[in-house]
Design a protein around this motif. Structure first.
Motif, PDB file in Angstrom:
ATOM      1  N   LEU A  74       0.836  -1.211   0.000  1.00  0.00           N
ATOM      2  CA  LEU A  74       0.000   0.000   0.000  1.00  0.00           C
ATOM      3  C   LEU A  74       0.864   1.251   0.000  1.00  0.00           C
ATOM      4  O   LEU A  74       0.616   2.200  -0.740  1.00  0.00           O
ATOM      5  CB  LEU A  74      -0.927   0.003   1.219  1.00  0.00           C
ATOM      6  N   ASN A  75       1.918   1.221   0.813  1.00  0.00           N
ATOM      7  CA  ASN A  75       2.815   2.378   0.883  1.00  0.00           C
ATOM      8  C   ASN A  75       3.481   2.632  -0.464  1.00  0.00           C
ATOM      9  O   ASN A  75       3.666   3.776  -0.870  1.00  0.00           O
ATOM     10  CB  ASN A  75       3.868   2.152   1.966  1.00  0.00           C
ATOM     11  N   GLU A  76       3.807   1.557  -1.152  1.00  0.00           N
ATOM     12  CA  GLU A  76       4.447   1.723  -2.456  1.00  0.00           C
ATOM     13  C   GLU A  76       3.452   2.232  -3.491  1.00  0.00           C
ATOM     14  O   GLU A  76       3.805   3.015  -4.367  1.00  0.00           O
ATOM     15  CB  GLU A  76       5.059   0.397  -2.929  1.00  0.00           C
ATOM     16  N   LEU A  77       2.211   1.793  -3.356  1.00  0.00           N
ATOM     17  CA  LEU A  77       1.208   2.233  -4.329  1.00  0.00           C
ATOM     18  C   LEU A  77       0.934   3.725  -4.154  1.00  0.00           C
ATOM     19  O   LEU A  77       0.909   4.481  -5.114  1.00  0.00           O
ATOM     20  CB  LEU A  77      -0.084   1.435  -4.158  1.00  0.00           C
ATOM     21  N   SER A  78       0.691   4.133  -2.921  1.00  0.00           N
ATOM     22  CA  SER A  78       0.561   5.568  -2.669  1.00  0.00           C
ATOM     23  C   SER A  78       0.709   5.821  -1.178  1.00  0.00           C
ATOM     24  O   SER A  78       0.065   5.156  -0.365  1.00  0.00           O
ATOM     25  CB  SER A  78      -0.796   6.082  -3.170  1.00  0.00           C
ATOM     26  N   PHE A  79       1.584   6.727  -0.832  1.00  0.00           N
ATOM     27  CA  PHE A  79       1.839   7.016   0.565  1.00  0.00           C
ATOM     28  C   PHE A  79       0.656   7.755   1.173  1.00  0.00           C
ATOM     29  O   PHE A  79       0.082   8.645   0.567  1.00  0.00           O
ATOM     30  CB  PHE A  79       3.107   7.868   0.689  1.00  0.00           C
ATOM     31  N   SER A  80       0.308   7.326   2.367  1.00  0.00           N
ATOM     32  CA  SER A  80      -0.768   8.019   3.064  1.00  0.00           C
ATOM     33  C   SER A  80      -0.365   8.137   4.529  1.00  0.00           C
ATOM     34  O   SER A  80       0.133   7.165   5.114  1.00  0.00           O
ATOM     35  CB  SER A  80      -2.076   7.225   2.899  1.00  0.00           C
ATOM     36  N   THR A  81      -0.516   9.295   5.104  1.00  0.00           N
ATOM     37  CA  THR A  81      -0.049   9.529   6.472  1.00  0.00           C
ATOM     38  C   THR A  81      -0.824   8.729   7.497  1.00  0.00           C
ATOM     39  O   THR A  81      -0.339   8.414   8.564  1.00  0.00           O
ATOM     40  CB  THR A  81      -0.114  11.007   6.850  1.00  0.00           C
ATOM     41  N   SER A  82      -2.057   8.385   7.221  1.00  0.00           N
ATOM     42  CA  SER A  82      -2.815   7.675   8.245  1.00  0.00           C
ATOM     43  C   SER A  82      -3.731   6.631   7.628  1.00  0.00           C
ATOM     44  O   SER A  82      -4.865   6.474   8.027  1.00  0.00           O
ATOM     45  CB  SER A  82      -3.638   8.676   9.066  1.00  0.00           C
ATOM     46  N   GLY A  83      -3.213   5.959   6.670  1.00  0.00           N
ATOM     47  CA  GLY A  83      -4.049   4.969   5.994  1.00  0.00           C
ATOM     48  C   GLY A  83      -3.952   3.605   6.650  1.00  0.00           C
ATOM     49  O   GLY A  83      -3.472   3.455   7.769  1.00  0.00           O
ATOM     50  N   GLU A  84      -4.432   2.603   5.870  1.00  0.00           N
ATOM     51  CA  GLU A  84      -4.452   1.227   6.369  1.00  0.00           C
ATOM     52  C   GLU A  84      -3.050   0.744   6.713  1.00  0.00           C
ATOM     53  O   GLU A  84      -2.851   0.008   7.682  1.00  0.00           O
ATOM     54  CB  GLU A  84      -5.083   0.316   5.307  1.00  0.00           C
ATOM     55  N   ALA A  85      -2.063   1.212   5.926  1.00  0.00           N
ATOM     56  CA  ALA A  85      -0.697   0.751   6.130  1.00  0.00           C
ATOM     57  C   ALA A  85      -0.227   1.070   7.546  1.00  0.00           C
ATOM     58  O   ALA A  85       0.354   0.228   8.235  1.00  0.00           O
ATOM     59  CB  ALA A  85       0.230   1.388   5.095  1.00  0.00           C
ATOM     60  N   LEU A  86      -0.484   2.268   7.977  1.00  0.00           N
ATOM     61  CA  LEU A  86      -0.043   2.676   9.319  1.00  0.00           C
ATOM     62  C   LEU A  86      -0.801   1.883  10.383  1.00  0.00           C
ATOM     63  O   LEU A  86      -0.238   1.472  11.396  1.00  0.00           O
ATOM     64  CB  LEU A  86      -0.239   4.173   9.512  1.00  0.00           C
ATOM     65  N   LEU A  87      -2.094   1.632  10.125  1.00  0.00           N
ATOM     66  CA  LEU A  87      -2.878   0.847  11.076  1.00  0.00           C
ATOM     67  C   LEU A  87      -2.287  -0.549  11.249  1.00  0.00           C
ATOM     68  O   LEU A  87      -2.170  -1.072  12.365  1.00  0.00           O
ATOM     69  CB  LEU A  87      -4.334   0.740  10.604  1.00  0.00           C
ATOM     70  N   ILE A  88      -1.919  -1.115  10.116  1.00  0.00           N
ATOM     71  CA  ILE A  88      -1.327  -2.456  10.179  1.00  0.00           C
ATOM     72  C   ILE A  88      -0.045  -2.437  10.985  1.00  0.00           C
ATOM     73  O   ILE A  88       0.168  -3.261  11.875  1.00  0.00           O
ATOM     74  CB  ILE A  88      -1.045  -2.988   8.748  1.00  0.00           C
ATOM     75  N   LEU A  89       0.794  -1.456  10.670  1.00  0.00           N
ATOM     76  CA  LEU A  89       2.084  -1.365  11.359  1.00  0.00           C
ATOM     77  C   LEU A  89       1.886  -1.281  12.872  1.00  0.00           C
ATOM     78  O   LEU A  89       2.529  -1.972  13.652  1.00  0.00           O
ATOM     79  CB  LEU A  89       2.847  -0.132  10.839  1.00  0.00           C
ATOM     80  N   ASN A  90       0.933  -0.436  13.261  1.00  0.00           N
ATOM     81  CA  ASN A  90       0.703  -0.250  14.695  1.00  0.00           C
ATOM     82  C   ASN A  90       0.031  -1.458  15.337  1.00  0.00           C
ATOM     83  O   ASN A  90       0.214  -1.727  16.521  1.00  0.00           O
ATOM     84  CB  ASN A  90      -0.097   1.027  14.937  1.00  0.00           C
TER      85      ASN A  90
END
Lengths: 462, 1135
Positions: A357-373
């Motif tokens: 997701l981060n590679e597709l488009s960076f988002s400051t508070s998207g699903e990617a960050l939720l997963i990481l946390n």
């Protein structure tokens, strides 16, 4: 009488003239393909020697632990390195077992549903083995049928990695369609459609096919089959095999069957005697580097579960860090312990999705960050904030770091560094002045010597 | 002729049996001598007579049809007043007594010779052992016509004209003797039977032949040559005795095997040991360095050993003949009163050599240097304390003051000992005309020169032969033997507990025992040291005992269907049961783990039966000067072996070593079989003993080969021409024997695994399921099938010459041979992408060709006798083709690609980097081809491919383990009762891969090593000897140039040697003294084995070969068990 007297078949070995007749034989043949995962050249040694040993995660402290593995660790690998050739040989032995199932099963009269499943299991294993090979050696010969005449072996040349990836995707895709989502009872541990999808996602990610990787991981997440375990320690407990977080594990069972896992002894410090292993000597493989020891944040619950800082001998504590994830408190014998090996687990799938997701488009508070946390939360760590991860590059590094500690010593680190093109930069920063040719292993010298017209060495190696 | 069993000829046959043999012949107008020759050929008897005896006879004619020999002889000899009797299985002819009572010069051919009766000399002529009188011996004054013959008691009386005269005693079948008369009036002479005489009977495959009639290349060793040699097995008795036969004692392990090569190495993957045939039974003798397959056979029971070398003699053994065939015939009984023989010797053994290792203070300095050098290289200061260094750069506190340590422990002295050896044997033999027996019981014990090792044998033998009727004969050979050997795991890698390598590398500053009496260990020295266990502990505390019970038996019956047609049935069996027990107590560390460890033990058991049935039919026909005989046969042989292995561990303590005390951790049993069906035939034809022709054929069917190639045919043909029998050669009296012979034939080699052609599925179980999971059966492809698998094909050509001069005072045998082995049974490394790393295939072609010479000279033949047997062999080995791609084959002994076998070169060359010195400074590194990690003080290698850099492409051939030539010389000197025998063995022009140096000369400070390492490069100003690299602990940083990870020329040494293999000095008490003591014979002797070796080789023993090495990995020295000097004294007592 004459011919009978001279026609002696092996008494103590099964021979291939009277085998592959029915469903029971084919089941044995499929099981043998799984057994390839326990070869020294596959998960029993090579995969950690390469997946972890080469990387900055682990090291070899003395030559006593093996010259071959020391070479890998120190980036002084020669083309006659024993692990390099064992890895190659054993992966292809496994591929032969899978190909044999696929070639022979067509004419066997048996239950059609089982025939489909067996074929899909064989494809899954073949794809996994080729995926390992292509990541380690680059271009590799692509054999998709059983060899019945050795002279055929001289006709194959190295196929471009891209062709190998096409076949790996095809096999995983077909396996994902045909395999069941789960098994029950005595079949638990076989390849599932989820495992095939998860590995397929990794294949996509490795090729930077971000969208497909994101889609495939989502498919797994949406199915709800898997979940993170509440406790990180439970992932590795020997009485908690094939748990809900596990997509695929190499199965081991202790007890003198020759099917126990060797890691209990392999990863124990050499001089610890039986203090660490309970039975048998330690081999001193895969010892966490000081850098790895420092890689954990202070509150990270995963550190003590993953690394032991030493052992107590004669009443004194000896500082000698070793990998703790695969320690069995009660092994049956030396190198005969009960730990399974996690090939793919749900935390990895989640982190793969975050990365895609981060590679597709960076988002400051998207699903990617939720997963990481979500991953960090289980580890007892505070959430990363969007201020901390304020760019695509920053998020990349955060995922890299999280993968390193979350999946430590599970054979992912080196492949992650390769996949993200970070290997040279990271290893150079850790004091290894490596060159780009060293991102691939040499082709085993013996294989070039046997068939020099078809098999050429990777550049940079002799 | 060949119908009779091998036994009949090797044994002395009782008189009556000889004389009762049937004779059928028809002769018209031939000389009496020719008639006797004919009878010799037809009935296999031997005549002995004075040359003069037959000179005056006229042509005779005689016809006999199955008449007894005695009757024929009566008819033939009576008219000439010649009488006969049987002595030592020979028929002695002499003048009838009435004419012989007063020996007259008148019997001489020229009765007119001047008669001077200055002095009368009397005396007795006896044979070999001084016991049997020889009648009819010609006694002539040299250079004159004066002479006489001995009477029935062997006595003579002769008038001699002058004291400077020399008497010549001659008798056909015996070696002539010359004795100066001097002022003696009594001259007693003992004549030695001529062992090289051409009517000597030689055992050949499925029969016997007269030496003179043989058209193949056959070498022999007789009981006399073996007697008293302190060797536990017969292969040791073959060393250096025969041209073309290379016997190497590659290990000193008590009870260990010797390697025997007949005419080079022709096979890569199917074994190179010859086929052993013991009393007609072909035994499977899988060579093993740990355990000699021939150890159950007591060498003292052996009557003769014949080695068949060329295809003409081996083709009768078909698919097993191509490595040569060793025929062993055991002793039989002689008719007459019972003989009792006691043979015994006792002796001590010492290791032949100690290697020059560093002492404790040198070791400590070496360790300090290796760590300091490495520490400096990573930026440290050599004066930094341990606390500032990481583990592998630290210097053990105990080693910080080298000078204070002195000599320390010499570990070689600790593991080697002076060891005893004993042998005693009792033999009873005798019989009568109808039944003969020989039975023996022996005990042999050899302590090994390494602590706790040893070998013991209890052997028994019963040989019986009986004439059930005139037409029916039966025989039996039975050999039960029990052996116990204790090899103590001396050989091999220190990491596996090899005692020799452990002793050479163990830290010398450690004592054997701590103050509390417990053992020290090298396992706790810490990071940077090799984990080497105390070798004394390894030798003393581990148990590794093998015992073997073996019963080899053959029984035969022989029936004369017609006088010239005989049927023989032979049944044989070889039963073996052997076990190996091991126990490793808690006190012995393993795999680097410090003791106490968990004890473990194992019990291995092999049992096998091997049976043989053999039908042969033999037919003989003679007319005029034609002799013809033919043999046909059918044989079947099958073997079945069972194997069991049990491992046990978790013993609670070291008190009980049997497996019940522990927990069985694994157990397995397997079984395997092979079978062989054969048809064989041979035809011999001779014309007037001048033109000789032999043809053989065998057809073998073997279970070991693929469906498409079960059967093979092995023909051979040979011819001989005895020029010495031609009339035109009679003008050259100097030449008494001249034979040219030539042979060509096909043989095979089937020494491979029993089921190598069958594709195999192997057990590959796996685990599935929940909870404690379930083991599921898995079966996966393990070996690819090859229905075309066939034997190795060997085609051999041989031309030979046999030349005897001056009544065999000089006898030369010369052979040239060329053998091509094709379709090599090879485990060919295959592209492993197939899933198979190797496959058994018939591939490639190897040539062995060479010259062999055997020369026997009787240098002095007077009161002092001096005989020399010399042999020298030149074999050249060349690979003609290989594998599908023709690519070289690599051997991988310990290190990858340690050996290379490539087309156009000999097999098994050593392969690696050529060291050309040391980089003396950075400038040399910069300006010369190098590896990326090369630096000053390190080994500098040759840039073989001249590409300006060093890479694995610069590996090259570093040497070859095959000698240019091998030679042996036996000198025998006898005087009165004394006899001295000196055996020299030499091997020239081979190289050795001294791979043990990767531990004891690795320059890496991981363990102790050779003293020569003190000459290492230290700096440009102090470069040592210029050959020895800088010591450096960080060997892993220099993978290309470190001395333990790569094969280089620094391991390769010249392996040539000359060894005094044996010196034997004996004294036979004179018969007269013995008679008083009622003894038949008494000989006392001393024997020195391996007293001196001249060689440049720096390891223990230049006859190296490591245990378990594959044929592609020859000539490696990797901590083998050193051989011993053996000093023995013994006696043979007979009554």
């Amino acid at each position: 009488c004459k011919d009978g007297f001279l026609s002696l078949a092996p008494i103590s070995e099964t021979n291939n003239l009277n085998f592959y007749r029915n469903e029971a034989d084919m089941l044995n043949a499929v099981n043998a393909a799984y057994a390839s995962l326990q070869f020294g050249g596959v998960y029993n040694q090579s995969m950690y020697a390469i997946g972890e040993g080469i990387s900055d995660n682990t090291e070899i402290l003395d030559a006593q632990s093996g010259i071959d593995i020391s070479q890998l660790d120190a980036f002084t690998t020669l083309s006659n390195n024993g692990i390099v050739s064992e890895t190659w040989n054993d992966h292809y032995r496994g591929i032969l077992a899978a190909n044999t199932v696929l070639d022979r099963i067509g004419t066997v009269s048996m239950n059609e549903a089982m025939k489909t499943r067996f074929s899909a299991e064989a494809k899954f294993l073949r794809a996994l083995l080729y995926f390992n090979l292509v990541r380690m050696y680059g271009d590799v010969p692509l054999l998709l049928k059983e060899t019945t005449d050795v002279t055929e072996g001289y006709t194959y040349t190295r196929n471009p990695a891209s062709e190998v990836y096409i076949q790996v995707e095809k096999d995983f895709t077909e396996a994902a369609q045909a395999l069941p989502a789960s098994y029950s009872g005595a079949d638990v541990g076989r390849a599932t459609s989820g495992a095939a999808k998860g590995l397929l996602a990794k294949v996509y990610l490795t090729q930077k096919k971000w969208q497909q990787a994101a889609d495939k991981t989502k498919e797994i997440i949406d199915a709800g089959t898997y979940d993170l375990l509440a406790s990180y320690a439970d992932i590795f407990r020997i009485n908690n095999k094939n748990h809900k977080e596990s997509l695929f594990e190499v199965q081991y069972k202790k007890g003198g069957f020759g099917l126990g896992s060797p890691f209990n002894n392999r990863f124990a410090p050499r001089l610890a005697g039986v203090v660490v292993t309970t039975i048998g000597a330690g081999t001193g493989h895969n010892l966490p580097t000081a850098d790895m020891n420092r890689a954990y944040e202070a509150q990270d619950l995963r550190k003590d579960i993953s690394i032991a800082q030493g052992y107590t001998s004669g009443g004194t504590f000896v500082q000698s860090p070793y990998v703790r994830k695969y320690m069995d408190p009660a092994p049956f014998a030396a190198s005969d312990a009960d730990n399974n090996w996690p090939v793919l687990r749900y935390a990895d799938v989640l982190l793969m999705r975050a990365e895609a997701l981060n590679e597709l488009s960076f988002s400051t508070s998207g699903e990617a960050l939720l997963i990481l946390n979500r991953i960090r939360k289980r580890a007892g760590l505070s959430d990363k904030t969007s201020e901390q991860l304020n760019s695509q590059a920053a998020f990349r590094l955060a995922v890299e770091q999280e993968r390193r500690v979350e999946l430590a010593f599970e054979n992912h680190r080196w492949f992650d560094l390769l996949r993200t093109d970070r290997a040279i930069a990271v290893m150079n920063s850790k004091g290894f002045n490596i060159q780009s040719y060293q991102l691939l292993l040499p082709i085993p010298l013996t294989q070039i010597e046997i068939n020099p017209s078809q098999i050429k060495q990777n550049p940079g190696y002799n | 002729i060949f119908f009779l069993s091998a036994m009949a000829y090797a044994h002395h046959t009782p008189a009556q049996e000889l004389l009762n043999r049937g004779v059928s012949l028809k002769l018209s107008s031939v000389s009496l001598r020719e008639a006797l020759n004919k009878i010799e050929t037809n009935t296999k008897v031997r005549f002995a007579y004075s040359s003069e005896l037959l000179k005056t006879t006229e042509p005779v004619s005689i016809t006999a049809r199955n008449e007894t020999l005695s009757s024929v002889l009566d008819r033939l000899l009576k008219p000439y007043d010649i009488t006969y009797r049987v002595v030592n299985s020979q028929i002695l002819l002499s003048r009838s007594k009435k004419e012989n009572t007063a020996p007259q010069p008148a019997e001489l051919p020229q009765p007119n010779a001047p008669e001077t009766t200055d002095r009368v000399i009397k005396g007795t002529v006896t044979s070999n052992d001084g016991k049997e009188a020889l009648p009819g011996v010609s006694v002539v004054v040299k250079g004159s016509n004066i002479g006489t013959t001995t009477d029935m008691e062997g006595q003579y009386e002769l008038s001699v004209p002058e004291s400077s005269a020399i008497l010549v005693f001659s008798f056909v079948g015996y070696i002539s003797r010359e004795t100066p008369v001097g002022n003696l009036s009594q001259i007693n002479v003992i004549l030695q039977a001529d062992i090289k005489a051409l009517n000597e009977v030689v055992v050949v495959g499925y029969g016997t032949q007269k030496r003179g009639d043989i058209t193949g290349a056959v070498a022999s060793v007789s009981a006399k040559d073996i007697q008293g040699l302190p060797t536990p097995s017969l292969d040791g008795a073959l060393t250096a005795k025969m041209p073309g036969v290379y016997v190497a004692q590659s290990t000193g392990t008590p009870g260990g095997g010797l390697s025997v090569r007949v005419r080079g190495t022709g096979s890569i993957g199917a074994g190179n040991e010859p086929l052993y045939v013991i009393d007609g039974f072909p035994v499977t003798a899988d060579y093993s360095q740990m355990s000699n397959p021939l150890k159950a056979l007591n060498p003292n029971d052996i009557e003769s050993i014949e080695i068949l070398k060329d295809a003409s003699s081996t083709a009768i053994y078909g698919s097993r003949g191509s490595n040569g065939v060793v025929l062993v015939t055991t002793k039989g009984g002689k008719a007459g009163k019972m003989r009792v023989d006691i043979d015994t010797y006792t002796g001590i053994q010492r290791v032949t050599k100690h290697m020059d290792m560093m002492n404790a203070s040198e070791f400590a300095q070496y360790i300090k240097d290796s760590r300091n050098n490495a520490w400096v290289d990573v930026g440290g200061n050599p004066n930094d304390p341990n606390s500032a260094r990481s583990a592998i750069y630290q210097i053990l506190p105990a080693l910080q003051n080298p000078e204070s340590l002195g000599e320390g422990t010499d570990w070689q002295r600790e593991i080697f000992r002076q060891a005893a050896t004993h042998n005693v044997q009792l033999t009873l033999s005798g019989g009568n005309e109808n039944i003969r027996y020989m039975t023996s019981g022996g005990y042999y014990k050899q302590d090994g020169i390494i602590l706790n090792s040893g070998f013991e044998r209890y052997s028994f033998r019963v040989n019986l032969e009986a004439n059930a009727s005139k037409k029916f004969k039966i025989g039996l050979n039975l050999t039960p033997a029990y052996t116990i050997s204790n090899p103590t795991n001396s050989e091999g890698h220190w990491a596996d507990g090899g005692i020799v390598l452990s002793a050479l590398t163990m830290a010398p500053h450690l004592p054997v025992y701590k103050e509390d009496g417990t053992y020290t260990t090298g396992l706790d020295l810490g990071n940077g040291f090799s984990a080497i266990e105390n070798p004394v502990k390894l030798a003393k505390e581990r148990v590794n005992r093998m015992n073997e019970l073996r019963l080899l038996g053959t029984v035969y019956g022989e029936y004369k269907i017609l006088n010239n047609l005989t049927y023989k049935l032979l049944l044989g069996t070889d039963l073996q049961n052997s076990g190996t027990k091991t126990f490793r107590p808690s006190t012995v560390g393993i795999g680097g783990a410090l003791p106490p460890v968990i004890p473990s033990g194992s019990n291995e058991n092999r049992s096998s039966y091997n049976w043989l049935i053999e039908h042969t039919l033999a037919y003989t026909k003679s007319w005029n000067k034609h002799d013809f005989n033919i043999l046909g046969g059918f044989t079947a042989q099958k073997a079945h072996s069972d194997y069991a292995l049990i491992n046990s561990t978790n013993f609670p303590n070291d008190l009980v070593e049997t497996l019940n005390a522990g927990i069985v951790s694994s157990a397995t049993t397997t079984a395997t079989e092979w079978s062989l069906l054969s048809f064989l035939a041979r035809a011999n034809y001779s014309y007037a003993s001048k033109y000789l022709l032999t043809a053989t054929i065998r057809r073998d069917g073997s279970s070991r080969f693929g469906e498409n190639n079960k059967w093979g045919t092995f023909p051979s043909v040979s011819a001989g021409w005895r020029l010495s029998e031609e009339a035109f050669m009679k003008d050259l009296p100097v030449v008494n024997e001249l034979k040219l012979r030539a042979s060509y034939g096909h043989t095979g080699n089937n020494f491979i695994g029993n089921y190598d052609h069958v594709g195999l599925i192997a057990k590959r179980n796996y685990v599935f399921g929940t909870g404690s999971q379930t083991v599921v059966n898995g079966l996966g492809p393990n070996r690819i099938s090859n229905p075309n698998l066939s034997w190795e094909k060997n085609k051999q050509m041989d031309v030979g010459l046999e030349l005897g001069l001056f009544q065999n005072r000089i006898f030369l045998v010369a052979d040239y041979y060329r053998k091509i082995t094709s379709d090599l049974l090879l485990n060919v490394p295959t592209p492993s992408i197939t899933g198979y790393t190797s496959a058994r295939q018939n591939i490639g072609k190897i040539e062995n060709k060479g010259w062999e010479f055997g020369l026997t000279t009787r240098n002095i033949d007077k009161a002092v006798k001096w005989t020399t047997d010399f042999n020298i062999s030149f074999n050249r080995n060349k690979v003609l083709s290989l594998g599908p791609s023709g690519e070289p084959l690599y051997g991988n002994y310990q290190l990858t690609s340690s050996h290379i076998t490539q087309i156009g070169k000999p097999m098994g060359n050593f392969y690696g980097y050529q060291a050309i010195g040391i980089y003396m400074n950075q400038e040399q590194v910069d300006n010369n081809p190098k590896f990326a990690d090369s630096k000053p003080g390190q080994l500098r290698f040759a840039d073989v491919n001249n590409d300006g850099r060093l890479s694995s492409d610069d590996r090259t051939i570093l040497g070859n383990p095959q000698p240019d030539f091998i030679y042996g010389m036996t000198n025998t000197v006898s005087f009165k009762g004394f006899d001295l025998n000196v055996l020299l063995q030499g091997v020239q022009g081979n190289e050795i891969l001294h791979l043990g140096r990767r531990f004891y000369a690795n320059y890496a400070g991981t363990a102790n090593g050779l003293k020569e390492m003190t000459n290492s490069w230290k700096s440009e100003q102090d470069p040592g000897d210029g050959r020895t690299p800088r010591v450096n602990r960080d060997l892993n940083r220099y993978t290309n140039s470190n001395a333990s990870a790569n094969i280089s020329s620094i391991f390769v040494e010249d392996g040539s040697f000359l060894r005094i293999r044996n010196i034997a000095l004996g004294y036979a008490i004179p018969p007269k003294l013995l008679e008083k003591a009622k003894l038949r014979t008494l000989r006392v002797y001393v024997n020195l084995q391996n007293p001196v070796t001249w060689t440049k080789y720096t390891g223990y023993n230049p006859e190296v070969s490591v245990q378990g090495a594959a044929p592609l990995e020859p000539g490696v020295d990797y901590g083998g068990y050193p051989i011993a000097k053996v000093y023995t004294v013994g006696f043979n007592l007979g009554f």
